[in-house]
Design an enzyme around this catalytic site. Structure first.
Site, PDB file in Angstrom:
ATOM      1  CD  GLU A 131      -6.679  -7.765   6.302  1.00 22.74           C
ATOM      2  OE1 GLU A 131      -6.687  -6.611   5.812  1.00 22.74           O
ATOM      3  OE2 GLU A 131      -6.076  -8.051   7.352  1.00 22.74           O
ATOM      4  CE  LYS A 179      -4.499 -10.889   8.753  1.00 20.24           C
ATOM      5  NZ  LYS A 179      -4.234  -9.786   9.710  1.00 20.24           N
ATOM      6  CE  LYS A 218      -4.219  -3.774   5.787  1.00 23.27           C
ATOM      7  NZ  LYS A 218      -4.798  -4.848   6.633  1.00 23.27           N
ATOM      8  CD  GLU A 271      -3.150   0.913   8.759  1.00 26.20           C
ATOM      9  OE1 GLU A 271      -3.960   0.031   8.424  1.00 26.20           O
ATOM     10  OE2 GLU A 271      -1.924   0.699   8.929  1.00 26.20           O
ATOM     11  CG  ASN A 313      -3.386  -0.831  12.546  1.00 26.84           C
ATOM     12  OD1 ASN A 313      -3.559  -1.511  13.557  1.00 26.84           O
ATOM     13  ND2 ASN A 313      -2.820  -1.325  11.451  1.00 26.84           N
ATOM     14  CD  GLU A 355      -7.287  -0.066   9.313  1.00 28.50           C
ATOM     15  OE1 GLU A 355      -7.619   0.709   8.410  1.00 28.50           O
ATOM     16  OE2 GLU A 355      -6.092  -0.388   9.529  1.00 28.50           O
ATOM     17  CB  SER A 356      -5.776  -3.983  14.718  1.00 27.14           C
ATOM     18  OG  SER A 356      -5.073  -4.011  13.513  1.00 27.14           O
TER      19      SER A 356
END
Length: 404
Positions: free
Chosen positions: A188, A190, A251, A300, A322, A358-359
């Site tokens: 990502e 970001k 995103k 998601e 997530n 994710e995360s």
């Protein structure tokens, strides 16, 4: 694509208790009285013909709480405002029935000339976002409305023909998994987040993207939200134009189909759809638009109910889990394992769906944990973008060089 979903059944609304936190409505048939001619998924505009044909007499409440139709007449403009407001309330009600707690926009009172059951609940709704995601969505709703005025959908459709060809996002993840035996990496790009603030001061999106590609990333995720993540569609476009070969995920916080077309002309190969924000009908409609445009939809989810909703929708190929709690923003990677156990995991395997973790993924042990749970791809941002050398950061997160 000027599509609408017809709902020809007629309804009359009955008020529920005033103490209800959200508007809760019950509907009973009322022939030849009050017709709601269309229930419009988010992002689909009424045609001029539909607008001109709307007739919405004012609704008044009797002493027993039931709604009746007044014989008074109102202007076409006021009727349209009432109709649009009613559609919004119905969309909110549908979302609530599917367990969606994120409201699409701040609650508002009824338009002029409207007297009906909705007004009993509106004043009891909070006008403050319940969490950061709802705050983002409320702002995004206004932002997209302004962007649509500047660049209408018709203009985007014309620009599609000159957009760069869409690349195979799913295929890139599958090839990476086959090549390395490890989950395909969506790295990502970001700069910041609402919970962590600025992650990298010396932020150059193109250089970071190239470093990710060099380090073995299968795909890239590019934050395009400006207000909360300091991203932009210009970053997405710049990375695509710089010759980066990895397919790109836009995103974005999608609330309107217009955004999908916009992402496509800016160079996206995939786009994020958040089940906590979008009702089933919107997800179905938007995934069809993605297929039409050659984009992959990453849908998601955060919990069991969202996973069950998404698994009930045909055509879903890529699901992201997530691990961040929407209310507290705390991260727990065991959420991935919980959502992939038992019957849900079986359904995912039967459907051939690729799952993205994710995360909260920072170490080789984290990657191994979610891979054992059943994921074949991971989306990693913070632990990579903060590294002085993002290429080296990928090797550290995976415990080996995955570029070969």
């Amino acid at each position: 694509m000027e599509a609408v979903v017809p709902l020809r059944t007629t309804f009359t609304a009955t008020a529920t208790a005033a103490s209800t936190a959200r508007p809760r409505l019950s509907f009973q048939p009322l022939a030849k009285k009050f017709a709601i001619s269309r229930l419009i998924p988010t992002g689909i505009s009424m045609t001029d013909r539909a607008r001109s044909s709307l007739q919405c007499p004012p609704v008044r409440v009797q002493q027993d709480g039931s709604a009746v139709i007044s014989e008074d007449t109102i202007s076409e403009e006021d009727a349209l405002k009432i109709k649009e407001w009613e559609v919004e309330r119905l969309q909110d009600e549908i979302a609530a029935s599917q367990g969606i707690r994120i409201r699409r926009r701040p609650p508002t009172g009824p338009p002029l000339h409207y007297v009906g059951p909705f007004e009993f609940q509106v004043e009891n709704e909070g006008n403050t976002p319940c969490n950061i995601l709802e705050e983002i969505i409320w702002y995004k709703d206004k932002e997209v409305s302004q962007m649509k005025e500047r660049t209408p959908l018709s203009a985007l459709k014309k620009a599609i023909s000159s957009a760069p060809p869409a690349r195979d996002f799913l295929g890139a993840l599958r090839r990476s998994y086959s090549r390395t035996g490890l989950p395909g990496l969506i790295a990502e790009v970001k700069k910041a987040s609402p919970s962590r603030g600025v992650l990298r001061e010396d932020f150059n999106p193109v250089e970071i993207a190239k470093a990710y590609e060099k380090g073995g990333a299968a795909c890239l995720s590019v934050l395009t939200d400006e207000k909360y993540f300091q991203g932009s569609f210009e970053n997405l476009e710049a990375i695509r134009n710089a010759g980066v070969e990895c397919p790109l995920l836009c995103k974005e916080f999608v609330v309107d189909a217009w955004q999908i077309y916009y992402a496509r002309i800016k160079g996206a190969d995939a786009i994020l759809l958040i089940a906590a924000v979008l009702p089933d009908l919107d997800i179905m409609y938007m995934t069809k638009i993605c297929k039409l445009l050659g984009l992959t939809a990453l849908v998601e989810v955060h919990d069991e109910r969202e996973m069950d909703r998404v698994l009930g929708i045909d055509g879903i190929e890529l699901i992201g889990i997530n691990n961040r709690d929407l209310g507290t923003f705390k991260v727990d990677i065991s959420n991935t394992k919980k959502l992939l156990e038992g019957e849900r995991g079986e359904r995912i395997r039967e459907k051939g769906i690729i799952v993205v973790g994710e995360s909260g993924l920072f170490t080789p042990a984290d990657i191994a944990y979610v891979q054992e749970a059943g994921v074949k791809a991971v989306l990693v941002g913070e632990s990579l973008v903060k590294q002085p050398d993002p290429t080296k950061g990928i090797s550290e997160v995976f415990g080996k060089d995955i570029s070969c």
